[in-house]
Design a protein around this motif. Structure first.
Motif, PDB file in Angstrom:
ATOM      1  N   UNK A 183       1.047  -1.158   0.245  1.00 32.51           N
ATOM      2  CA  UNK A 183       0.164  -0.072   0.286  1.00 32.51           C
ATOM      3  C   UNK A 183       1.282   0.747  -0.012  1.00 32.51           C
ATOM      4  N   UNK A 184       2.155   1.495   0.867  1.00 35.37           N
ATOM      5  CA  UNK A 184       2.887   2.596   0.853  1.00 35.37           C
ATOM      6  C   UNK A 184       3.499   2.889  -0.290  1.00 35.37           C
ATOM      7  N   UNK A 185       3.771   1.373  -1.229  1.00 40.47           N
ATOM      8  CA  UNK A 185       4.929   1.511  -2.269  1.00 40.47           C
ATOM      9  C   UNK A 185       3.823   1.749  -3.058  1.00 40.47           C
ATOM     10  N   UNK A 186       2.123   2.093  -3.468  1.00 42.38           N
ATOM     11  CA  UNK A 186       1.545   2.915  -4.533  1.00 42.38           C
ATOM     12  C   UNK A 186       1.135   4.015  -4.264  1.00 42.38           C
ATOM     13  N   UNK A 187       1.466   4.471  -2.832  1.00 40.33           N
ATOM     14  CA  UNK A 187       1.065   5.810  -2.489  1.00 40.33           C
ATOM     15  C   UNK A 187       0.743   5.960  -1.291  1.00 40.33           C
ATOM     16  N   UNK A 188      -0.068   4.960  -0.026  1.00 34.98           N
ATOM     17  CA  UNK A 188      -0.843   5.349   0.415  1.00 34.98           C
ATOM     18  C   UNK A 188       0.037   5.485   2.163  1.00 34.98           C
ATOM     19  N   UNK A 189      -0.197   6.639   1.912  1.00 32.12           N
ATOM     20  CA  UNK A 189       0.514   7.534   3.714  1.00 32.12           C
ATOM     21  C   UNK A 189      -0.412   6.882   4.714  1.00 32.12           C
ATOM     22  N   UNK A 190      -1.442   6.456   4.356  1.00 35.27           N
ATOM     23  CA  UNK A 190      -2.395   6.398   6.458  1.00 35.27           C
ATOM     24  C   UNK A 190      -3.004   5.807   5.693  1.00 35.27           C
ATOM     25  N   UNK A 191      -3.871   4.776   6.667  1.00 38.11           N
ATOM     26  CA  UNK A 191      -4.965   4.514   6.523  1.00 38.11           C
ATOM     27  C   UNK A 191      -6.087   4.204   8.067  1.00 38.11           C
ATOM     28  N   UNK A 192      -7.545   3.985   8.120  1.00 40.43           N
ATOM     29  CA  UNK A 192      -8.391   4.177   9.234  1.00 40.43           C
ATOM     30  C   UNK A 192      -8.820   2.733   9.143  1.00 40.43           C
ATOM     31  N   UNK A 193      -8.886   2.295  10.059  1.00 40.52           N
ATOM     32  CA  UNK A 193     -10.368   0.945  10.739  1.00 40.52           C
ATOM     33  C   UNK A 193     -10.850   1.349  10.784  1.00 40.52           C
ATOM     34  N   UNK A 194     -12.086   0.728   9.961  1.00 40.01           N
ATOM     35  CA  UNK A 194     -13.406   1.414   9.798  1.00 40.01           C
ATOM     36  C   UNK A 194     -14.822   0.236  10.048  1.00 40.01           C
ATOM     37  N   UNK A 195     -15.594  -0.368  11.080  1.00 40.79           N
ATOM     38  CA  UNK A 195     -16.119  -0.848  11.300  1.00 40.79           C
ATOM     39  C   UNK A 195     -17.633  -0.163  10.385  1.00 40.79           C
ATOM     40  N   UNK A 196     -18.319  -1.164   9.196  1.00 42.88           N
ATOM     41  CA  UNK A 196     -19.604  -0.311   9.235  1.00 42.88           C
ATOM     42  C   UNK A 196     -18.587   1.583   8.663  1.00 42.88           C
ATOM     43  N   UNK A 197     -19.403   2.432   8.779  1.00 39.12           N
ATOM     44  CA  UNK A 197     -18.828   3.457   8.672  1.00 39.12           C
ATOM     45  C   UNK A 197     -18.018   4.321  10.562  1.00 39.12           C
ATOM     46  N   UNK A 198     -18.587   3.181  11.280  1.00 36.92           N
ATOM     47  CA  UNK A 198     -17.900   3.970  12.247  1.00 36.92           C
ATOM     48  C   UNK A 198     -16.260   3.758  12.700  1.00 36.92           C
ATOM     49  N   UNK A 199     -15.733   4.573  12.985  1.00 35.13           N
ATOM     50  CA  UNK A 199     -14.204   5.161  12.993  1.00 35.13           C
ATOM     51  C   UNK A 199     -13.854   3.881  13.620  1.00 35.13           C
ATOM     52  N   UNK A 200     -12.868   2.727  14.279  1.00 36.79           N
ATOM     53  CA  UNK A 200     -12.805   1.978  14.923  1.00 36.79           C
ATOM     54  C   UNK A 200     -11.227   2.793  15.925  1.00 36.79           C
ATOM     55  N   UNK A 201     -10.246   2.764  14.672  1.00 36.72           N
ATOM     56  CA  UNK A 201      -9.424   3.747  15.400  1.00 36.72           C
ATOM     57  C   UNK A 201      -8.413   4.007  13.405  1.00 36.72           C
ATOM     58  N   UNK A 202      -7.618   5.396  14.007  1.00 42.80           N
ATOM     59  CA  UNK A 202      -6.553   5.471  12.544  1.00 42.80           C
ATOM     60  C   UNK A 202      -7.086   7.637  12.666  1.00 42.80           C
ATOM     61  N   UNK A 203      -6.525   7.946  11.615  1.00 43.42           N
ATOM     62  CA  UNK A 203      -5.163   7.646  10.511  1.00 43.42           C
ATOM     63  C   UNK A 203      -4.082   7.088  11.656  1.00 43.42           C
ATOM     64  N   UNK A 204      -3.529   6.047  10.535  1.00 38.08           N
ATOM     65  CA  UNK A 204      -2.249   5.168  11.585  1.00 38.08           C
ATOM     66  C   UNK A 204      -1.425   5.717   9.971  1.00 38.08           C
ATOM     67  N   UNK A 205      -0.544   5.943  10.169  1.00 38.48           N
ATOM     68  CA  UNK A 205       0.624   6.372   9.173  1.00 38.48           C
ATOM     69  C   UNK A 205       1.229   5.316   8.512  1.00 38.48           C
ATOM     70  N   UNK A 206       1.177   5.226   7.314  1.00 40.36           N
ATOM     71  CA  UNK A 206       2.562   3.593   6.935  1.00 40.36           C
ATOM     72  C   UNK A 206       3.710   4.180   6.254  1.00 40.36           C
TER      73      UNK A 206
END
Length: 68
Positions: free
Chosen positions: A41-64
């Motif tokens: 993901x990072x190699x493809x240009x992603x800088x961060x990810x956020x874990x979601x349960x349906x529409x709710x944020x579980x945690x994040x954004x978390x840097x890659x």
């Protein structure tokens, strides 16, 4: 059944829709997938990810990006 997914974000903080981020039945499955896929993901240009349960944020954004 719970549905967990990663929202993948670019360096500008905007979601990157064309990077793969499948849905998972559990948080543990989602985290295991990220553990195996974060570098791709990072190699493809992603800088961060956020874990979601349906529409709710579980945690994040978390840097890659590696710590400086």
């Amino acid at each position: 059944m719970d549905e967990f997914s990663w929202q993948v974000q670019g360096r500008d903080g905007m979601p990157i829709a064309d990077l793969p981020a499948p849905s998972f039945p559990s948080q543990a499955d989602a985290e295991a997938w990220l553990g195996e896929s974060w570098q791709e993901l990072a190699d493809a240009g992603a800088a961060a990810v956020t874990l979601r349960q349906f529409e709710d944020v579980v945690y994040g954004p978390m840097s890659l990006e590696p710590p400086s």
